[in-house]
Write a protein that holds these residues in place. Structure first.
Motif, PDB file in Angstrom:
ATOM      1  N   THR A   1       0.849  -1.190   0.000  1.00  0.00           N
ATOM      2  CA  THR A   1       0.000   0.000   0.000  1.00  0.00           C
ATOM      3  C   THR A   1       0.884   1.239   0.000  1.00  0.00           C
ATOM      4  OG1 THR A   1      -1.705  -1.160   1.246  1.00  0.00           O
ATOM      5  CG2 THR A   1      -1.832   1.233   1.196  1.00  0.00           C
ATOM      6  N   LEU A   2       0.549   2.177  -0.852  1.00  0.00           N
ATOM      7  CA  LEU A   2       1.338   3.402  -0.968  1.00  0.00           C
ATOM      8  C   LEU A   2       0.761   4.461  -0.028  1.00  0.00           C
ATOM      9  CD1 LEU A   2       3.763   4.173  -2.740  1.00  0.00           C
ATOM     10  CD2 LEU A   2       2.169   5.371  -4.249  1.00  0.00           C
ATOM     11  N   GLN A   3       1.638   5.220   0.633  1.00  0.00           N
ATOM     12  CA  GLN A   3       1.237   6.290   1.545  1.00  0.00           C
ATOM     13  C   GLN A   3       1.982   7.567   1.176  1.00  0.00           C
ATOM     14  OE1 GLN A   3       2.278   4.433   5.335  1.00  0.00           O
ATOM     15  NE2 GLN A   3       0.100   3.996   5.742  1.00  0.00           N
ATOM     16  N   ILE A   4       1.329   8.705   1.416  1.00  0.00           N
ATOM     17  CA  ILE A   4       1.965   9.997   1.124  1.00  0.00           C
ATOM     18  C   ILE A   4       1.782  10.929   2.320  1.00  0.00           C
ATOM     19  CG2 ILE A   4       1.617   9.822  -1.371  1.00  0.00           C
ATOM     20  CD1 ILE A   4      -0.703  11.813  -1.063  1.00  0.00           C
ATOM     21  N   ARG A   5       2.703  11.882   2.430  1.00  0.00           N
ATOM     22  CA  ARG A   5       2.597  12.971   3.396  1.00  0.00           C
ATOM     23  C   ARG A   5       2.194  14.218   2.638  1.00  0.00           C
ATOM     24  NH1 ARG A   5       7.377  10.590   5.471  1.00  0.00           N
ATOM     25  NH2 ARG A   5       8.565  11.982   4.109  1.00  0.00           N
ATOM     26  N   ILE A   6       1.288  15.008   3.245  1.00  0.00           N
ATOM     27  CA  ILE A   6       0.801  16.227   2.596  1.00  0.00           C
ATOM     28  C   ILE A   6       0.963  17.379   3.568  1.00  0.00           C
ATOM     29  CG2 ILE A   6      -1.196  17.393   1.600  1.00  0.00           C
ATOM     30  CD1 ILE A   6      -2.263  14.679   0.777  1.00  0.00           C
ATOM     31  N   GLY A   7       1.469  18.487   3.039  1.00  0.00           N
ATOM     32  CA  GLY A   7       1.566  19.710   3.832  1.00  0.00           C
ATOM     33  C   GLY A   7       1.103  20.890   3.031  1.00  0.00           C
ATOM     34  N   MET A   8       0.443  21.863   3.708  1.00  0.00           N
ATOM     35  CA  MET A   8      -0.035  23.057   3.012  1.00  0.00           C
ATOM     36  C   MET A   8       0.152  24.272   3.906  1.00  0.00           C
ATOM     37  SD  MET A   8      -4.182  22.411   3.183  1.00  0.00           S
ATOM     38  CE  MET A   8      -4.581  24.109   2.762  1.00  0.00           C
ATOM     39  N   HIS A   9       0.461  25.382   3.281  1.00  0.00           N
ATOM     40  CA  HIS A   9       0.705  26.625   4.009  1.00  0.00           C
ATOM     41  C   HIS A   9       0.250  27.789   3.154  1.00  0.00           C
ATOM     42  CE1 HIS A   9       2.479  29.706   6.485  1.00  0.00           C
ATOM     43  NE2 HIS A   9       3.335  30.057   5.525  1.00  0.00           N
ATOM     44  N   THR A  10      -0.236  28.835   3.801  1.00  0.00           N
ATOM     45  CA  THR A  10      -0.747  30.023   3.115  1.00  0.00           C
ATOM     46  C   THR A  10       0.111  31.214   3.482  1.00  0.00           C
ATOM     47  OG1 THR A  10      -2.982  29.144   3.157  1.00  0.00           O
ATOM     48  CG2 THR A  10      -2.760  31.496   2.751  1.00  0.00           C
ATOM     49  N   GLY A  11       0.447  32.015   2.475  1.00  0.00           N
ATOM     50  CA  GLY A  11       1.222  33.222   2.703  1.00  0.00           C
ATOM     51  C   GLY A  11       1.525  33.894   1.392  1.00  0.00           C
ATOM     52  N   SER A  12       2.442  34.863   1.436  1.00  0.00           N
ATOM     53  CA  SER A  12       2.818  35.603   0.227  1.00  0.00           C
ATOM     54  C   SER A  12       4.027  34.939  -0.417  1.00  0.00           C
ATOM     55  CB  SER A  12       3.134  37.053   0.571  1.00  0.00           C
ATOM     56  OG  SER A  12       4.231  37.115   1.468  1.00  0.00           O
ATOM     57  N   CYS A  13       4.163  35.204  -1.727  1.00  0.00           N
ATOM     58  CA  CYS A  13       5.327  34.671  -2.440  1.00  0.00           C
ATOM     59  C   CYS A  13       5.533  35.449  -3.722  1.00  0.00           C
ATOM     60  CB  CYS A  13       5.168  33.179  -2.731  1.00  0.00           C
ATOM     61  SG  CYS A  13       4.024  32.828  -4.082  1.00  0.00           S
ATOM     62  N   ALA A  14       6.702  35.271  -4.309  1.00  0.00           N
ATOM     63  CA  ALA A  14       7.020  35.861  -5.603  1.00  0.00           C
ATOM     64  C   ALA A  14       7.079  34.750  -6.636  1.00  0.00           C
ATOM     65  CB  ALA A  14       8.348  36.607  -5.533  1.00  0.00           C
ATOM     66  N   ALA A  15       6.772  35.094  -7.885  1.00  0.00           N
ATOM     67  CA  ALA A  15       6.770  34.109  -8.970  1.00  0.00           C
ATOM     68  C   ALA A  15       7.298  34.752 -10.232  1.00  0.00           C
ATOM     69  CB  ALA A  15       5.361  33.566  -9.207  1.00  0.00           C
ATOM     70  N   GLY A  16       8.007  33.961 -11.035  1.00  0.00           N
ATOM     71  CA  GLY A  16       8.533  34.458 -12.290  1.00  0.00           C
ATOM     72  C   GLY A  16       9.135  33.343 -13.112  1.00  0.00           C
ATOM     73  N   VAL A  17       9.481  33.681 -14.374  1.00  0.00           N
ATOM     74  CA  VAL A  17      10.068  32.721 -15.294  1.00  0.00           C
ATOM     75  C   VAL A  17      11.576  32.780 -15.170  1.00  0.00           C
ATOM     76  CG1 VAL A  17      10.302  32.030 -17.700  1.00  0.00           C
ATOM     77  CG2 VAL A  17       8.126  32.924 -16.869  1.00  0.00           C
ATOM     78  N   VAL A  18      12.196  31.622 -14.997  1.00  0.00           N
ATOM     79  CA  VAL A  18      13.638  31.536 -14.811  1.00  0.00           C
ATOM     80  C   VAL A  18      14.223  30.760 -15.987  1.00  0.00           C
ATOM     81  CG1 VAL A  18      15.487  30.684 -13.338  1.00  0.00           C
ATOM     82  CG2 VAL A  18      13.403  31.592 -12.317  1.00  0.00           C
TER      83      VAL A  18
END
Length: 732
Positions: free
Chosen positions: A622-639
C-alpha cells in the motif's frame, strides 16, 4: 358528436366558445352506430363516407347493388358475379364524349367539300416555279464552279518564293534600273524575315517565304504537267479544308521543272523526328494527346469530300509550336499520279501501306478509309514503342524493308505485323491496335468508332492538345497544391494547438502568451496563496527494491492520477522533483481566499485516491503519502531561457515544504495561516496536532485537516466562542 366534442373540450379545460378548438376534438375519430352507419372524420375534418352503387335491373325494375366504395380506405370493390346493365345496349362503360360530340360538330363527322379546280392550278403552278428555280440554281452552281475552277488562286510563281541561299532572283522581266532596285530591296527584306532557315530540311522539303509567310515547299518530279479538270477539282476541295489538325494548303507552283506544293510551315518537324529525339520524354498523357490529334484530323478528312488520306505515315504527321499534331500531304491524288515512274518511293515509305493496296499493280492509284486505318495502326506502334515501323527491340534480328513489304503483301498466317507486347501499353489499347491492322479491311473499325474508343481509353489521362493538357494538369496541380497547403495548414494548426496545450501545462497561459510575443516577463508578488507539498512515504526503500523502469512507471502512474484530479480544481502544478509534488492556488491568477479551499479539497481527494492506488510491480504493498499546506505571500517568475520554468520564491514555499516533511503518513498537515482561512468556510473538519519545531521558525502550533462536510459545522456564535477559547489557550 357535438356533445362528445363539448365534453372533451370542458374536460381538457379549453374554451368551449372557440369553434376551432371545439371542432378539432372530432378529427381522426370514428363514431359507431350512426343513422347511416359508422362516421369517420379524417385529419382535415372531412367525413370519409361509404357509398353503394345501385343498378336498375330492366327486367324486374328493382335496384340492386353492384359496387361498394369504402371512404375510410379509399377503395372501390365490385360485388362478384353481378353484371351491370349499361344503358343504350352497351356491354361496357360508354365513352365520356359521344363519337360526333355532344352537338354533332366533330370534324370527322362533317361532310368533306370537293377540292376546287383552282387548287389544282395553284399546285401545278408551284411545281413549275420550283422546277424552274431548281434548274436555275443548278445552272448557277455549274457556272460558279467553272468560274472557281478557272480562277488561278492556287497558282504560285517559283520566283515569288524566297529561299535563304538563292543567290539571285529572276530579273528577265525587269526593265528599268528603278525596278531592279525595288526588286533587290524586296529580296533583301524577304531574306531578313526568313532568318537562319536552311533551304533543305528532312524528307526533301524546302522552307521559304511566300507573300510574307513561311511555307514548306515540296517539289515533285513531274516531267510533263497536265493540269486537268480533276486536279482543279481537287485543288478546290483542298482549298476549303480548314481544321486545326490539318496543315493548311497555300498554293501550287506549276512552273516546270520546279513543280511544287506549298503548305504552311510547321516549326517542330515530323512526328518521326519527335519519336527519334531521346531527350524528349513521352509519357502516356503525351501519347494520348498525339493520338487524339491524329484521330481528329482523320475524322475530318473521312467526312470531307476528299474522303481519305491515301498515304498516311508518321513523316507527314507534323508538330507545331503548341505540340499539336497536324496531318499534311492529303488530297491531290490526281496530281500525284503524274509523278515520274522512276521517282517512286523506296520500300521504306511503303511500310505504312495496307496489304490490299500493296497488291495493287498500279502504284499511286490506291487509297481508302480502311487503308488509312491500317496506316494509323502502324503509327500507333511507333508512338507506343518509339521504334521505326516493324523495327524490333533486339537489333540483331533486323529485317529489311523489302522483306517486310513482301511478307505483308503475301498475307502470311498469322499476318506479319509489328511486335507490340502487353507490357508496352494497356490491354484495351493493344486490342484496338490489333483490330486496326486486321488483314480483312472490313474488320477494321471506322475512324468515328476509334474516336469513341480513344475517349474511353484516355479518360483520366487528359485529352486534346498536349499544351492544353499540360496547362490543365498545371492548373490541377495548383488546385491540388492549394488543397495540400490547406491540409498542411490545418495539420500545422492542430499540432500548434497540441504544442500550446503542452506549453500551458508547463507555464501558465498568460505567461506563455507574453513569452511567445517576445515580451519580457516581469516577476510578480502575490499577497496570499496556498502552496501544497507531498511526497511518498518510504520512497527510498521502495526505490532500492525496484528497478529504474519500475520506479519510473510507479511515478508516472501516480502523477498521472494526480494530474487528472488537478483538472477539477483551480490550482497550478508547479513541478515534480522525484517523489515530491508541488501545487499552488491563487496564482498566476488571484482568486481571493478560494486558494486555501481549493488546495484543501484537492488534498482530501488525493488522499482518498492514494488509498486505492495499486503499485504495478508490487500490488500487495500500500502506498502512503505525506501532505503539507501553508498560506502566505510569495514571488513568482520565469527563470531561464532554455527550458524556462515558472518558479515560486519566498518563505511561504519553505514553510509549506516544512509542513510536508514534518507531517505523517496519509495526513494533511496544515499551518496556522491556512487553518485560519479554512475556518472562514466552516465546512472543514480540523483538529489540533500541537506544536511542531519548524526549522527557522521555532515552535508552531499546527493542525490536521481531517475532511470536509457537506454543510456548515457550527453557528457563528459557536465559531466565536471556539476562537476565544483557542486564543485564551494560546495566551496561557
Amino acid at each position: 358528436m357535438y356533445a362528445v366534442a363539448l365534453n372533451k373540450t370542458l374536460s381538457e379545460g379549453a374554451d368551449p366558445s372557440d369553434g376551432r378548438t371545439l371542432i378539432r376534438r372530432l378529427w381522426n375519430q370514428t363514431f359507431k352506430h350512426g343513422l347511416t352507419g359508422d362516421i369517420f372524420i379524417n385529419s382535415k375534418g372531412d367525413r370519409e363516407a361509404d357509398y353503394t352503387l345501385n343498378d336498375l335491373d330492366p327486367t324486374t325494375g328493382e335496384m340492386k347493388p353492384v359496387a361498394t366504395y369504402y371512404g375510410a380506405h379509399h377503395k372501390l370493390e365490385l360485388i362478384p358475379n353481378v353484371d351491370i346493365n349499361w344503358p343504350g345496349g352497351w356491354t361496357k362503360p360508354p365513352p365520356d364524349v359521344p363519337y360526333c360530340g355532344f352537338k354533332g360538330d366533330a370534324p370527322h363527322c362533317q361532310e368533306k367539300e370537293p377540292f376546287p379546280v383552282y387548287g389544282y392550278a395553284i399546285i401545278i403552278g408551284g411545281i413549275v416555279v420550283f422546277a424552274t428555280i431548281s434548274i436555275g440554281l443548278a445552272a448557277y452552281r455549274k457556272v460558279k464552279l467553272e468560274s472557281e475552277l478557272n480562277n488561278l488562286w492556287w497558282k504560285v510563281q517559283w520566283d515569288d518564293i524566297v529561299f535563304q541561299d538563292r543567290g539571285h532572283r529572276s530579273l528577265a522581266s525587269i526593265g528599268t534600273s528603278e525596278d531592279k532596285l525595288s526588286m533587290a530591296s524586296e529580296k533583301h527584306e524577304a531574306k531578313s524575315q526568313i532568318g537562319d532557315l536552311t533551304e533543305s530540311t528532312t524528307h526533301g522539303i524546302k522552307i521559304g517565304l511566300y507573300m510574307g509567310i513561311k511555307v514548306a515547299v515540296k517539289t515533285m518530279k513531274i516531267q510533263r504537267l497536265h493540269v486537268s479538270r480533276a486536279i482543279l477539282l481537287e485543288l478546290k476541295q483542298i482549298r476549303n479544308i480548314t481544321h486545326e489538325n490539318l496543315v493548311r494548303f497555300v498554293g501550287f507552283c506549276p512552273d516546270e521543272p520546279n513543280v511544287a506544293l506549298l503548305s504552311e510551315f510547321i516549326s517542330r518537324g515530323s512526328l518521326r523526328d519527335l519519336l527519334d529525339n531521346d531527350v524528349i520524354k513521352i509519357d502516356w498523357p503525351f501519347r494520348f494527346s498525339i493520338i487524339n490529334d491524329i484521330v481528329e484530323g482523320l475524322v475530318f478528312l473521312h467526312n470531307s469530300p476528299i474522303g481519305f488520306h491515301g498515304h498516311l505515315k508518321s513523316t507527314n504527321c507534323v508538330i507545331d509550336g503548341r505540340f499539336m499534331v497536324k496531318i499534311t500531304d492529303y488530297g491531290l491524288l490526281s496530281l500525284l499520279a503524274q509523278v515520274a515512274p522512276n521517282s517512286r518511293p523506296n520500300p521504306q515509305t511503303l511500310l505504312w501501306t495496307a496489304p490490299e493496296h500493296l497488291r495493287n499493280k498500279i502504284f499511286g492509284q490506291y487509297g481508302s478509309e480502311k487503308g488509312d486505318i491500317y496506316s494509323f495502326a502502324i503509327i500507333l506502334q511507333e508512338i507506343i514503342t518509339r521504334l521505326q515501323p516493324f523495327e524490333r527491340s533486339e537489333k540483331q534480328n533486323k529485317i529489311f524493308p523489302k522483306e517486310i513489304i513482301h511478307k505483308v503483301k503475301t498475307g502470311t498466317k498469322p499476318p506479319f505485323r509489328p511486335e507490340v507486347s502487353p507490357e508496352d501499353c494497356p490491354l484495351d489499347f493493344l486490342n484496338l491496335l490489333c483490330s486496326c491492322w486486321s488483314e480483312d479491311p472490313v474488320s477494321r473499325p471506322q475512324i468515328s468508332a476509334i474516336k469513341q474508343q480513344m475517349k474511353k481509353l484516355s479518360k483520366g489521362m487528359g485529352s486534346g492538345n498536349f499544351l492544353d493538357s499540360l496547362l490543365n494538369r498545371m492548373e490541377q496541380y495548383a488546385t491540388n497544391l492549394e488543397q495540400l497547403v490547406e491540409e498542411k495548414s490545418s495539420a500545422f494548426l492542430e499540432e500548434k494547438k497540441k504544442s500550446e496545450a503542452l506549453l500551458y501545462q508547463v507555464i501558465p497561459r498568460y505567461i506563455a502568451e507574453q513569452l511567445k510575443a517576445g515580451n519580457h516577463v516581469k516577476p510578480e508578488t502575490f499577497e496570499s496563496v496556498t502552496i501544497f507539498f507531498s511526497d511518498i512515504v518510504g520512497f527510498t526503500s521502495l526505490s532500492a527494491e525496484s528497478t529504474a523502469m519500475e520506479v519510473v512507471d510507479l511515478l508516472n502512474d501516480l502523477y498521472t492520477t494526480f494530474d487528472d484530479i488537478l483538472e477539477n480544481y483551480d490550482v497550478y502544478k508547479v513541478e515534480t522533483i522525484g517523489d515530491a509534488y508541488m501545487v499552488v492556488s491563487g496564482l498566476p491568477v488571484s482568486n481571493g481566499n478560494e486558494h486555501a479551499r481549493e488546495i484543501a479539497r484537492m488534498s482530501i481527494t488525493l488522499r482518498e485516491a492514494i488509498r486505492n492506488f495499486k503499485i504495478r510491480h508490487r500490488p500487495e504493498r500500500t502506498l502512503q503519502i505525506r501532505i503539507g499546506m501553508h498560506t502566505g505571500s510569495c514571488a513568482a517568475g520565469v527563470v531561464g531561457l532554455k527550458m524556462p520554468r515558472y518558479c515560486l520564491f519566498g518563505d511561504t514555499v519553505n514553510t509549506a515544504s516544512r509542513m510536508e516533511s514534518n507531517g505523517e503518513a496519509n495526513k494533511i498537515h496544515v499551518s496556522p495561516t491556512s487553518k485560519a482561512i479554512l475556518e472562514t468556510f466552516r465546512t472543514f473538519v480540523i483538529s489540533v496536532r500541537g506544536e511542531v519545531e519548524v526549522k527557522g521558525k521555532g515552535k508552531i502550533l499546527t493542525y490536521w485537516l481531517e475532511g470536509e462536510t457537506s454543510g456548515v459545522l457550527e453557528t457563528n456564535e459557536q465559531f466565536l466562542q471556539r476562537v476565544k477559547r483557542e486564543i485564551m489557550e494560546m495566551s496561557d
